[in-house]
Motif scaffolding. Structure first.
Motif, short mmCIF file in Angstrom:
data_model
loop_
_atom_site.label_atom_id
_atom_site.label_comp_id
_atom_site.label_asym_id
_atom_site.label_seq_id
_atom_site.Cartn_x
_atom_site.Cartn_y
_atom_site.Cartn_z
N MET A 1 26.84 -79.49 -7.75
CA MET A 1 26.63 -80.11 -9.08
C MET A 1 27.89 -79.93 -9.92
N ASP A 2 28.46 -81.06 -10.42
CA ASP A 2 29.67 -80.92 -11.24
C ASP A 2 29.32 -80.41 -12.63
N LEU A 3 30.37 -79.97 -13.36
CA LEU A 3 30.16 -79.30 -14.64
C LEU A 3 29.47 -80.19 -15.66
N ILE A 4 29.88 -81.46 -15.75
CA ILE A 4 29.30 -82.35 -16.76
C ILE A 4 27.83 -82.62 -16.47
N LEU A 5 27.48 -82.80 -15.20
CA LEU A 5 26.07 -83.00 -14.86
C LEU A 5 25.27 -81.76 -15.22
N LEU A 6 25.82 -80.58 -14.94
CA LEU A 6 25.15 -79.33 -15.29
C LEU A 6 24.94 -79.24 -16.80
N ILE A 102 29.63 -82.91 -25.72
CA ILE A 102 30.60 -82.95 -24.62
C ILE A 102 30.25 -84.06 -23.64
N VAL A 103 28.97 -84.20 -23.32
CA VAL A 103 28.54 -85.24 -22.38
C VAL A 103 28.89 -86.62 -22.93
N ASP A 171 37.87 -77.56 -17.25
CA ASP A 171 36.66 -76.75 -17.44
C ASP A 171 36.77 -75.89 -18.70
N PHE A 172 37.96 -75.34 -18.95
CA PHE A 172 38.17 -74.53 -20.16
C PHE A 172 38.10 -75.40 -21.41
N VAL A 173 38.61 -76.62 -21.31
CA VAL A 173 38.54 -77.56 -22.44
C VAL A 173 37.08 -77.82 -22.80
N VAL A 174 36.25 -78.03 -21.79
CA VAL A 174 34.83 -78.29 -21.99
C VAL A 174 34.16 -77.09 -22.65
N VAL A 175 34.41 -75.91 -22.13
CA VAL A 175 33.76 -74.70 -22.63
C VAL A 175 34.18 -74.41 -24.07
N ILE A 176 35.47 -74.51 -24.37
CA ILE A 176 35.95 -74.23 -25.72
C ILE A 176 35.41 -75.25 -26.71
#
Length: 205
Positions: A1-6, A102-103, A171-176
């Motif tokens: 499962m990719d990060l955006i789907l999660l 984010i999504v 991934d860090f961009v998404v989390v921040i």
């Protein structure tokens, strides 16, 4: 499962719980609870997909439907664990808007839209499930009050594009960016910050 789907699934769970809490607070029957949970969870994403002329994601992937059903059942069964309903509603609502911002931004990028439109899509994705939930429950939607709500989504979406210009991994961009939405919303509540009112004290009275 990719990060955006999660993230999308986690946002669905968070908003479904917020819908359940709102519906239980209004003493709705089980069918009403399910409907409010469903529209809270998928309302913003549905509007997003319609605006970008894309297939409505939950109609193609029934995982979202199963997640809403499962979350609703679990939230009702364990409702006594959610002692402070108002506080719990705020928490899950905040988590939901952070995930969905984010999504929405990612969906806009994938569709080839410029940053400003992507940020708008992130805000719509994050806010309009809650708008439909509140209207159906006879509440004035939070986004239409003075609270810092959509503003937090705009900050998170803007942070996303700013961080894309740095060497940070995606991934860090998404989390921040996710954390920035949470921080803005939580600080606004903690310090009782709000947008200025256009009405004078006499008009309010």
């Amino acid at each position: 499962m990719d990060l955006i789907l999660l993230i999308d699934i986690l946002g669905t769970i968070a908003f479904a719980i917020s819908g359940v809490l709102m519906a239980m607070n209004k003493r709705l029957d089980p069918f009403g609870i399910l409907i409010i949970a469903f529209v809270a969870a998928i309302g913003g994403g549905t509007l997003r997909d319609i605006l970008i002329n894309a297939p409505v994601v939950w109609m193609l992937n029934l995982t979202y439907v199963y997640v809403v059903f499962g979350t609703t059942i679990l939230a009702v069964v364990f409702r006594k664990r959610l002692t402070y309903i108002k506080r719990s509603l705020f928490l899950f609502d905040t988590i939901g808007i952070a995930f969905y911002t984010i999504v929405g931004v990612e969906k806009g990028i994938a569709a080839g839209f410029p940053p400003l439109i992507c940020i708008a899509l992130g805000t719509i994705n994050a806010c309009f499930g809650g708008v439909i939930r509140d209207i159906l429950c006879n509440e004035i939607p939070i986004i239409f009050r003075k609270e810092i709500y959509a503003t937090a989504c705009i900050v998170g979406g803007s942070a996303y594009f700013i961080l894309l210009q740095t060497p940070l991994q995606s991934d860090f961009v998404v989390v921040i960016s996710f954390v920035s939405v949470m921080i803005v919303r939580l600080l606004a509540i903690y310090f009782n910050l709000s947008l200025p009112s256009v009405y004078s004290k006499k008009e309010i009275e």
